[in-house]
Design a protein around this motif. Structure first.
Motif, mmCIF file in Angstrom:
data_model
loop_
_atom_site.group_PDB
_atom_site.id
_atom_site.type_symbol
_atom_site.label_atom_id
_atom_site.label_comp_id
_atom_site.label_asym_id
_atom_site.label_seq_id
_atom_site.Cartn_x
_atom_site.Cartn_y
_atom_site.Cartn_z
ATOM 1 N N MET A 4 0.875 -1.280 0.170
ATOM 2 C CA MET A 4 -0.026 0.030 0.044
ATOM 3 C C MET A 4 0.991 1.321 -0.011
ATOM 4 S SD MET A 4 -2.817 1.252 2.746
ATOM 5 C CE MET A 4 -4.195 0.092 2.358
ATOM 6 N N ARG A 5 1.851 1.181 0.748
ATOM 7 C CA ARG A 5 2.774 2.536 0.794
ATOM 8 C C ARG A 5 3.679 2.555 -0.366
ATOM 9 N NH1 ARG A 5 0.913 0.718 5.401
ATOM 10 N NH2 ARG A 5 0.972 2.214 7.137
ATOM 11 N N TYR A 6 4.035 1.625 -0.898
ATOM 12 C CA TYR A 6 4.814 1.735 -1.936
ATOM 13 C C TYR A 6 3.798 2.222 -3.280
ATOM 14 C CZ TYR A 6 9.162 -0.596 -0.851
ATOM 15 O OH TYR A 6 10.155 -0.954 -0.300
ATOM 16 N N ALA A 7 2.701 1.703 -3.385
ATOM 17 C CA ALA A 7 1.596 2.265 -4.318
ATOM 18 C C ALA A 7 1.500 3.670 -4.156
ATOM 19 C CB ALA A 7 0.443 1.435 -4.374
ATOM 20 N N LEU A 8 1.274 4.156 -2.710
ATOM 21 C CA LEU A 8 1.176 5.514 -2.507
ATOM 22 C C LEU A 8 2.204 6.597 -2.999
ATOM 23 C CD1 LEU A 8 -1.098 7.233 -1.539
ATOM 24 C CD2 LEU A 8 -0.198 6.918 0.773
ATOM 25 N N LEU A 9 3.508 5.942 -2.730
ATOM 26 C CA LEU A 9 4.733 6.611 -3.018
ATOM 27 C C LEU A 9 5.442 6.384 -4.273
ATOM 28 C CD1 LEU A 9 6.104 6.533 0.566
ATOM 29 C CD2 LEU A 9 4.889 8.512 -0.401
ATOM 30 N N ALA A 10 4.560 6.375 -5.382
ATOM 31 C CA ALA A 10 5.019 5.944 -6.564
ATOM 32 C C ALA A 10 5.934 6.977 -7.064
ATOM 33 C CB ALA A 10 3.697 5.842 -7.753
ATOM 34 N N ASP A 11 7.282 6.436 -7.370
ATOM 35 C CA ASP A 11 8.384 7.395 -7.463
ATOM 36 C C ASP A 11 9.349 6.581 -8.453
ATOM 37 O OD1 ASP A 11 9.928 9.960 -6.192
ATOM 38 O OD2 ASP A 11 11.356 8.686 -6.351
ATOM 39 N N PRO A 12 10.002 7.538 -9.324
ATOM 40 C CA PRO A 12 11.120 6.970 -10.434
ATOM 41 C C PRO A 12 12.173 6.233 -9.491
ATOM 42 C CG PRO A 12 10.411 9.059 -11.022
ATOM 43 C CD PRO A 12 9.877 8.973 -9.596
ATOM 44 N N ASP A 13 12.500 6.577 -8.258
ATOM 45 C CA ASP A 13 13.417 6.046 -7.528
ATOM 46 C C ASP A 13 13.075 5.103 -6.493
ATOM 47 O OD1 ASP A 13 15.789 7.306 -8.688
ATOM 48 O OD2 ASP A 13 15.322 9.106 -7.605
ATOM 49 N N SER A 14 11.759 4.449 -6.671
ATOM 50 C CA SER A 14 11.195 3.493 -5.649
ATOM 51 C C SER A 14 11.889 2.084 -6.076
ATOM 52 C CB SER A 14 9.775 3.559 -6.024
ATOM 53 O OG SER A 14 9.152 2.637 -5.198
ATOM 54 N N PRO A 15 11.922 1.367 -4.861
ATOM 55 C CA PRO A 15 12.640 0.040 -5.002
ATOM 56 C C PRO A 15 11.166 -0.636 -5.743
ATOM 57 C CG PRO A 15 12.610 0.658 -2.692
ATOM 58 C CD PRO A 15 11.706 1.740 -3.633
ATOM 59 N N TRP A 16 10.192 -0.208 -5.581
ATOM 60 C CA TRP A 16 8.840 -0.954 -6.341
ATOM 61 C C TRP A 16 8.488 -0.476 -7.650
ATOM 62 C CZ3 TRP A 16 5.654 -5.006 -5.794
ATOM 63 C CH2 TRP A 16 4.271 -4.614 -6.389
ATOM 64 N N GLU A 17 8.508 -1.332 -8.646
ATOM 65 C CA GLU A 17 8.042 -1.163 -9.755
ATOM 66 C C GLU A 17 7.214 -2.412 -10.240
ATOM 67 O OE1 GLU A 17 11.063 -0.510 -12.972
ATOM 68 O OE2 GLU A 17 12.378 0.215 -11.245
ATOM 69 N N ALA A 18 5.926 -2.216 -10.706
ATOM 70 C CA ALA A 18 4.917 -3.176 -10.956
ATOM 71 C C ALA A 18 5.510 -4.373 -11.874
ATOM 72 C CB ALA A 18 3.535 -2.782 -11.274
ATOM 73 N N GLU A 19 6.137 -3.747 -12.952
ATOM 74 C CA GLU A 19 6.479 -4.591 -14.277
ATOM 75 C C GLU A 19 7.577 -5.335 -13.800
ATOM 76 O OE1 GLU A 19 6.548 -1.078 -13.948
ATOM 77 O OE2 GLU A 19 4.642 -0.850 -15.165
#
Length: 229
Positions: free
Chosen positions: A161-176
């Motif tokens: 939930m937090r990764y989805a909310l903090l979508a960012d180019p430098d995020s560890p989280w990428e759905a793809e």
């Protein structure tokens, strides 16, 4: 089955408390919720929380349980049908992955609150590696990727939930990059127990929390959350 009175002590944006709220709501167990300021907790909380942390679950106004994994197992045990597997090996395996996700929760927090750009990059790398290991395990092990909701899901949902909310180019989280985890999140995010486990103004409260921190990442994410509000 008559359930005991369950009183959960929390503060609104804590991911560890959110795990227990998700479990309580999924199990449709009546509970009382008290929100406190953890930076300035009331004296009664200091007296009842052995570690001075949330979550705390007070059972029948008497017995105090602490640590979210312990609280969730207790909730599960008193509210059938059980989410914890019957087989001892599978129980141990479930507990191991919940502990792993606790480490990923801290990794995410360090990324969100990194004081410098270098610390931010290191935290991003650490968090990404943790997600990669989980994605790989879900690819190899159908038992971890089962469609049935589990106590592991209650622990995973606050992170995603937090990764989805903090979508960012430098995020560890990428759905793809994490298709199994992304698929899991698409299912979890639609569940009322997950959707309703945080306040309606959760993004604003998270932004306010980050604004009170110092450093590179908190300022960046507070501004991002403010812009999306």
């Amino acid at each position: 089955m008559n359930l005991p009175h369950l009183h959960l002590i929390s503060f609104a944006i804590c991911p560890f408390v959110q795990r227990s709220v998700i479990t309580l709501k999924y199990k449709q167990a009546p509970f009382e919720l008290s929100l406190i300021d953890l930076a300035d907790p009331p004296e009664w909380f200091r007296a009842r929380s052995p570690l001075g942390k949330v979550p705390v679950l007070i059972v029948d106004d008497d017995t105090v349980l602490f640590e979210s994994a312990v609280i969730n197992e207790y909730i599960d045990a008193i509210t059938p049908p059980a989410l914890m597997p019957v087989d001892p090996l599978e129980q141990a395996r479930t507990r191991a992955w919940i502990e792993y996700l606790s480490e990923q929760t801290f990794a995410q927090y360090h990324w969100m609150t990194a004081a410098t750009e270098d610390a931010f990059e290191l935290a991003r790398h650490t968090a990404a590696r943790g997600l990669e290991r989980l994605e790989q395990q879900m690819t190899r092990d159908d038992r971890l990727a089962t469609p049935d909701f589990s106590l592991i899901d209650a622990t995973l949902a606050p992170i995603l939930m937090r990764y989805a909310l903090l979508a960012d180019p430098d995020s560890p989280w990428e759905a793809e990059a994490f298709p199994r985890l992304a698929q899991r999140w698409e299912r979890l995010r639609e569940m009322p127990a997950v959707r309703d486990s945080v306040p309606a103004d959760f993004a604003a409260q998270l932004a306010d929390y980050l604004r009170k921190q110092e450093g590179f990442a908190p300022a960046h994410f507070a501004a991002k959350l403010d812009g999306s509000a």
